[in-house]
Design a protein around this motif. Structure first.
Motif, short mmCIF file in Angstrom:
data_model
loop_
_atom_site.label_atom_id
_atom_site.label_comp_id
_atom_site.label_asym_id
_atom_site.label_seq_id
_atom_site.Cartn_x
_atom_site.Cartn_y
_atom_site.Cartn_z
N ILE A 1 -11.29 -1.79 -2.50
CA ILE A 1 -10.75 -1.17 -1.29
C ILE A 1 -11.25 0.26 -1.13
O ILE A 1 -11.65 0.68 -0.04
N GLU A 2 -11.26 1.04 -2.22
CA GLU A 2 -11.60 2.46 -2.11
C GLU A 2 -13.10 2.71 -2.16
O GLU A 2 -13.61 3.57 -1.43
N ASP A 3 -13.83 1.98 -3.00
CA ASP A 3 -15.26 2.23 -3.17
C ASP A 3 -16.12 1.36 -2.27
O ASP A 3 -17.01 1.86 -1.57
N ASP B 1 0.80 -1.22 0.00
CA ASP B 1 0.00 0.00 0.00
C ASP B 1 0.83 1.27 0.00
O ASP B 1 0.29 2.38 0.08
N ARG C 1 -8.36 -2.25 -6.32
CA ARG C 1 -8.42 -0.87 -5.83
C ARG C 1 -9.86 -0.39 -5.73
O ARG C 1 -10.21 0.35 -4.80
N GLU C 2 -10.69 -0.79 -6.68
CA GLU C 2 -12.10 -0.41 -6.62
C GLU C 2 -12.76 -0.97 -5.36
O GLU C 2 -13.54 -0.28 -4.70
N LEU D 1 -11.66 -0.05 5.99
CA LEU D 1 -10.24 -0.40 5.94
C LEU D 1 -9.56 -0.14 7.27
O LEU D 1 -8.62 -0.87 7.63
N SER E 1 -18.52 -6.50 1.00
CA SER E 1 -18.16 -5.13 1.37
C SER E 1 -19.20 -4.53 2.31
O SER E 1 -18.86 -3.77 3.22
N GLY F 1 -14.00 1.21 1.61
CA GLY F 1 -13.96 2.59 2.10
C GLY F 1 -13.01 2.77 3.27
O GLY F 1 -12.56 1.81 3.89
N PRO F 2 -12.68 4.03 3.59
CA PRO F 2 -11.74 4.30 4.69
C PRO F 2 -12.21 3.75 6.03
O PRO F 2 -11.41 3.26 6.83
#
Length: 453
Positions: free
Chosen positions: A216-218, A125, A213-214, A225, A189, A221-222
């Motif tokens: 993890i990020e979408d 990361d 990446r989609e 994570l 998710s 989300g923070p």
């Protein structure tokens, strides 16, 4: 003064003997497909070996540059068969092989939270080195059958249909069964963000690189994570890396369980773990059995899945997606997984196509521990809704052709009259997290409207 001089005389003597002992170096005999045969090396199954000579650039960087890391997966009287953990491009016959004298290890500790690792346990990361509290062997024994705590408490997942109709217990192992593109990853998710478990370990095995990446990020989300550890082995990684990534994630989850934490382990997907083992087994000479899967595949699934669950302290609630071949829920991997797991959630393609999310077929799904983690009133509410939905499904052909006479069956009448309310209860927005208590309250209101018992 050096540590060697401070040691007792006998220890210094042992250190001197070890330093003077000649190094045993084997050689590569053959490289065919995924299999590397090594001769002249004393090593055991599960041990790591280093093939080739380190380059000067690799030595300066402190990495085994120019070498191939491999794991011994089978041995004969004269040869050791190894599987690579990195690219074998440029590997040649006669290359030197050295045993590292240790198995693959996994980093553990709370410092892993919020980090993304590859299948070897290395950070990918870009956030610097891991703050792990230590390294432990990836392989470990499952908790003893009589030392496991019983499953007595429910685990809220934040998904209405699962929290009420297929209630999950802390330490349960559940499979999400579906074909491709039906919403397994999206459901995972949702659970990662909505569960009330303390920690989450997510294993993405054989995932498309574009989607990591989609997810993890979408999807994650923070917020998700921050309390998760993500282990990624994309589809282009060697088969052994994909396989080992599943055991690595399991070992990290086990380390949190040993601290007394309640952990959710989510693996996407168990089928790709089995496919990686199929590649390995066939490459080392195992005979193909059902649909080309060697016998070791099914014993490996049991070994992996049994490691989740409760322990003397803490729990690992395992959620495993199973990619059913051609939507055939009786194919070998799905059938084997269903026999080991403590329940299964079936995702229906027809519901997904109709825009019904989550696309859970509640009547085809079951939790084997729901009766132990719910109250009598909760079981009554769940049973009433299931009976109404089942009656509607049995009479669907008559309803489609207009041959059903109102008043014939009170359950069907209730299902037809309140179809929109039932459908609304079973649906849930992707970004909507609903506590289990609210889900049960909504189910109670719905059952009261149905007017059946």
């Amino acid at each position: 003064m050096t540590a060697g001089l401070l040691a007792p005389a006998s220890s210094r003597w042992d250190l001197a003997l070890a330093a003077a002992r000649p190094e045993r170096v084997g050689t590569v005999r053959t490289v065919i497909g995924l299999a590397i045969e090594v001769a002249g090396l004393d090593c055991a199954v599960g041990g790591l070996v280093e093939i080739g000579e380190p380059t000067l650039a690799g030595a300066r960087a402190g990495t085994p540059g120019g070498t191939v890391l491999a794991e011994v997966v089978a041995t004969t009287r004269d040869l050791a068969r190894c599987m690579p953990l990195s690219n074998v491009h440029g590997l040649r016959t006669g290359a030197p092989v050295r045993s590292l004298g240790r198995p693959m290890t996994a980093p553990v500790g709370r410092g892993l939270l919020g980090r993304i690792l590859d299948g070897m346990g290395r950070p990918i990361d870009g956030r610097g080195p891991l703050r792990a509290s230590g390294q432990v062997a990836v392989d470990a024994a499952a908790p003893g059958a009589l030392t496991r705590a019983r499953i007595t408490q429910p685990l809220s997942l934040g998904v209405k249909v699962m929290d009420t109709l297929t209630t999950v217990g802390r330490g349960q192992r559940l499979g999400l069964f579906a074909g491709s593109g039906v919403g397994k990853s999206s459901l995972l998710s949702m659970i990662a963000r909505g569960t009330d478990a303390e920690l989450t370990v997510i294993s993405l095995v054989g995932e498309r690189g574009r989607e990591v990446r989609e997810f993890i990020e979408d999807d994650l989300g923070p917020e998700g994570l921050a309390r998760s550890v993500v282990v990624v082995a994309t589809s282009d990684e060697p088969a052994l890396v994909r396989l080992r990534s599943a055991f690595l994630a399991t070992r990290i989850a086990e380390s949190f369980r040993d601290e007394g934490a309640d952990v959710v382990l989510m693996m996407d997907s168990l089928t790709r773990v089995a496919m990686a083992q199929r590649e390995i087994g066939l490459s080392v000479g195992e005979p193909p059995a059902t649909r080309g899967y060697p016998p070791s595949t099914f014993s490996l699934l049991a070994r992996l899945l049994e490691r989740a669950g409760t322990g003397p302290t803490g729990s690992v609630t395992g959620l495993y997606t199973v990619l059913v071949d051609g939507d055939d829920h009786n194919e070998p991997i799905a059938d084997a997984a269903r026999s080991i797991l403590d329940g299964h959630i079936v995702l229906d393609r027809k519901l997904a196509v109709a825009g019904h999310f989550p696309s859970v077929d509640a009547l085809a799904s079951i939790s084997r521990v729901a009766g132990r983690v719910t109250t009598p009133e909760q079981r009554r509410l769940s049973t009433v809704l299931r009976r109404v939905m089942a009656a509607r499904r049995q009479a669907q052909d008559l309803l489609d052709v207009g041959a059903y006479a109102v008043g014939t069956n009170p359950l069907v009448d209730a299902a037809v009259t309140h179809a929109d309310a039932i459908d609304h209860f079973l649906r849930q927005g992707m970004d909507e997290q609903i506590p289990a208590a609210d889900s049960w309250q909504q189910l109670g209101g719905l059952v009261a409207r149905l007017g059946v018992s």
